[in-house]
Design a protein around this motif. Structure first.
Motif, PDB file in Angstrom:
ATOM      1  N   UNK A 199       0.831  -1.201   0.000  1.00 42.38           N
ATOM      2  CA  UNK A 199       0.000   0.000   0.000  1.00 42.38           C
ATOM      3  C   UNK A 199       0.869   1.257   0.000  1.00 42.38           C
ATOM      4  N   UNK A 200       1.958   1.216   0.735  1.00 40.87           N
ATOM      5  CA  UNK A 200       2.864   2.372   0.766  1.00 40.87           C
ATOM      6  C   UNK A 200       3.381   2.692  -0.629  1.00 40.87           C
ATOM      7  N   UNK A 201       3.799   1.681  -1.361  1.00 41.06           N
ATOM      8  CA  UNK A 201       4.343   1.904  -2.703  1.00 41.06           C
ATOM      9  C   UNK A 201       3.232   2.299  -3.681  1.00 41.06           C
ATOM     10  N   UNK A 202       2.081   1.673  -3.574  1.00 39.55           N
ATOM     11  CA  UNK A 202       0.975   2.019  -4.466  1.00 39.55           C
ATOM     12  C   UNK A 202       0.503   3.457  -4.241  1.00 39.55           C
ATOM     13  N   UNK A 203       0.548   3.919  -3.003  1.00 35.07           N
ATOM     14  CA  UNK A 203       0.252   5.332  -2.733  1.00 35.07           C
ATOM     15  C   UNK A 203       1.239   6.239  -3.458  1.00 35.07           C
ATOM     16  N   UNK A 204       2.508   5.876  -3.356  1.00 33.18           N
ATOM     17  CA  UNK A 204       3.557   6.661  -4.031  1.00 33.18           C
ATOM     18  C   UNK A 204       3.313   6.711  -5.533  1.00 33.18           C
ATOM     19  N   UNK A 205       2.881   5.601  -6.111  1.00 29.93           N
ATOM     20  CA  UNK A 205       2.694   5.502  -7.560  1.00 29.93           C
ATOM     21  C   UNK A 205       1.425   6.205  -8.040  1.00 29.93           C
TER      22      UNK A 205
END
Length: 619
Positions: free
Chosen positions: A154-160
């Motif tokens: 979720x952290x990375x998908x938020x960034x993306x």
């Protein structure tokens, strides 16, 4: 009354229990030690990547009849949808089970997403589920030892900058509390329309509509309704999984009424029919040689495409296939809806291009649709993603390198290992018997790539062998149910008529992880006989098994629920269930015995005719 008892150091919940109490044992804190490990850079130079992407973009625009000049006209515009599915925790382009560089994952995907956004004004980025579970990923360590930290995916998908995520079946593997934490951290809508509470209310947001200024795009989430067959009841307590088509017919008109000019189903569900050569991208554009998958209860893509008015496109998922585009073709798709599917683990991204034209009424409508899958092989990982996930990556590297036991010899897997008793399945079964004291144990080889070499055995080896977060159940069955189950396993083989290649004996419509091997009984399977009549011998402690004879069986929660077509287990008496994952039990067993190897194989089963067994052992 909740009753808990302990055996082998695990908490076990009896069948009369309510929700299970935590019983997982936490490993030594030294596992938290981290160190940096570099990845081999096998990516294409940025200039080459840009040229490849530009060429692909030009080809798609030509296919749509959209020239650069027309995109600026007031009555015409262009939408790009990028979709991922079945990521299963993949961020870094690395195989944690081998500690070698690999392809796929969010780091490579983000490079492609950024490039697409720089080249196009209107880009929608969606995910199709099975994000929050994955053995070969940063997630096992996160859930076991660091679950209070933000979920790495979720952290990375938020960034993306994802625009939505649909729930997949594996999102429920760690229970509603863990799922709820992850969803609360998401800065994008998490959707599924056909999951409701027992009172009929939506479990989560059924759809989302994104406003691009000139036009709006609706995304309807659909989750395979087979989840209750596979999942532990406590992990989906209070939830009902509804018919996907009925759900689509309910919500698509609502989305159109709320101004959606384009409607897309992002559905974690796969194919009722597919080409025989479904692993070849080109096969999906040819109507010849399509076969029924026998999974109509689980997979709905074609019925949704053919029976849901107001729909423009579908992103399919769940069965891990890469599908460039299935459009109007024979009796397979009979409407203008297109379907695409982006593979697994981030190895592909599905790209949908839609040309929109504004009518006299001022509403935008899709005039042309096209899709493809874009391979991530060779794409340079985005440094922002590598940095964001480095904390989780470093922990995972050390976790998987932790020693477990000694392998006394090479233990190989793959399809060949399903033709005779072998040490890898023996290891799983022996661990399950050790933990439960059951009469029998049932296990399968989940992948075609698992193997353990002679020498030190690590967490990497165990998780590479047992890739799913299943827990361990014990059930009571009789001899008739046991025979039926072994007959179901025997469907993995085609009827022997003299074939000289093992590959010609494998029934490819049955997945390898649904072929079970049994420990505690002696049996033979004669694959020269018709399906359903192949169990030639079945004995327990040297005596023929009677139809009414009762056995306590250890098996994972997926199979105990009837998953994989083993309906004979679905209504069996549940005796106990462990709150600990099978692979953790395997680790504890191996540490207790200290070593394991080919000498542990007892050859309690074999295939007939003898020529098949001999052919397999020579490989």
């Amino acid at each position: 009354m909740i009753e808990t008892y302990y055996g082998r150091g695990y908490a076990w919940i009896t069948a009369e229990c309510g929700e299970p109490k935590p019983g997982r044992r936490i490993s030594d804190a030294t596992l938290r030690a981290r160190r940096y490990i570099g990845l081999t850079n096998r990516s294409l130079p940025n200039r080459s990547l840009r040229l490849l992407l530009a060429a692909a973009m030009a080809a798609l625009l030509l296919a749509l009849g959209v020239a650069g000049a027309t995109l600026g006209q007031a009555d015409r515009t262009h939408l790009v949808v990028l979709a991922t599915s079945d990521l299963h925790g993949h961020i870094y382009p690395i195989d944690y089970f081998t500690n070698k560089a690999d392809e796929g994952g969010l780091a490579q995907i983000y490079t492609y997403v950024k490039q697409t956004r720089s080249d196009n004004t209107n880009v929608l980025l969606v995910d199709n589920g099975d994000v929050l579970e994955g053995g070969n990923s940063v997630l096992p360590y996160h859930y076991m030892f660091d679950s209070s930290a933000p979920n790495p995916m979720i952290k990375v998908m938020n960034l993306m900058g994802y625009d939505s995520m649909t729930l997949g079946n594996h999102e429920f593997n760690y229970g509603l509390k863990t799922l709820g934490k992850a969803m609360s951290e998401a800065k994008f809508p998490v959707v599924s329309a056909n999951i409701v509470r027992e009172n009929g209310e939506s479990f989560i947001q059924p759809y989302t509509i994104k406003d691009f200024g000139e036009f709006k795009v609706g995304v309807l989430g659909i989750t395979t309704p087979k989840v209750p067959t596979w999942e532990k009841p406590e992990n989906i307590e209070g939830l009902v999984f509804m018919n996907p088509l009925e759900t689509a017919l309910k919500y698509i008109p609502q989305m159109r009424a709320q101004g959606a000019d384009v409607v897309i189903i992002v559905g974690h569900t796969g194919w009722e029919r597919k080409p025989k050569d479904s692993g070849k991208l080109e096969a999906w554009g040819n109507p010849a040689n399509w076969v029924d998958t026998g999974q109509a209860e689980e997979n709905w893509a074609l019925r949704l495409a053919n029976n849901a008015p107001g729909l423009d496109a579908i992103v399919a998922g769940h069965d891990h296939l890469a599908v460039p585009m299935v459009a109007k073709m024979s009796d397979i798709v009979t409407t203008d809806v297109i379907i695409t599917q982006p593979g697994q683990w981030g190895d592909y991204v599905s790209r949908i291009d839609i040309a929109l034209e504004r009518g006299a009424d001022g509403r935008w409508r899709a005039s042309e649709r096209s899709s493809t899958v874009v391979p991530m092989a060779g794409v340079q990982p985005a440094p922002e993603v590598l940095d964001a996930a480095k904390y989780y990556h470093d922990q995972t590297i050390d976790f998987f390198k932790s020693p477990v036991a000694q392998a006394t010899g090479d233990m190989t897997g793959g399809p060949t290992a399903r033709f005779y008793d072998n040490a890898l399945v023996e290891m799983i079964n022996e661990a399950q018997l050790w933990a439960t004291g059951a009469d029998l144990s049932i296990a399968a080889l989940f992948t075609d790539t698992s193997k353990i070499d002679k020498g030190p055995m690590t967490m990497q080896d165990v998780y590479g062998l047992y890739v799913y977060p299943n827990t361990l159940y014990t059930i009571k069955i009789n001899g008739q149910q046991l025979r039926e189950a072994i007959e179901a396993s025997a469907n993995y083989f085609k009827t022997y008529t003299g074939q000289t290649d093992l590959a010609d004996l494998i029934n490819t419509s049955m997945r390898g992880y649904n072929y079970d091997i049994y420990q505690g009984v002696e049996y033979t399977i004669d694959i020269s006989k018709p399906i359903g009549q192949r169990v030639a011998e079945l004995k327990f402690k040297g005596e023929d098994v009677r139809p009414d004879q009762e056995f306590i069986v250890a098996l994972n929660n997926y199979r105990a629920g009837g998953g994989g077509g083993y309906t004979m287990f679905r209504n069996a008496q549940l005796l106990s269930e462990s709150t600990t994952e099978v692979r953790e039990i395997m680790v504890d067993y191996l540490r207790a015995v200290g070593q394991f190897g080919p000498e542990s194989v007892d050859n309690n089963w074999r295939l007939l005719p003898a020529a098949v067994d001999e052919m397999a052992r020579k490989r």
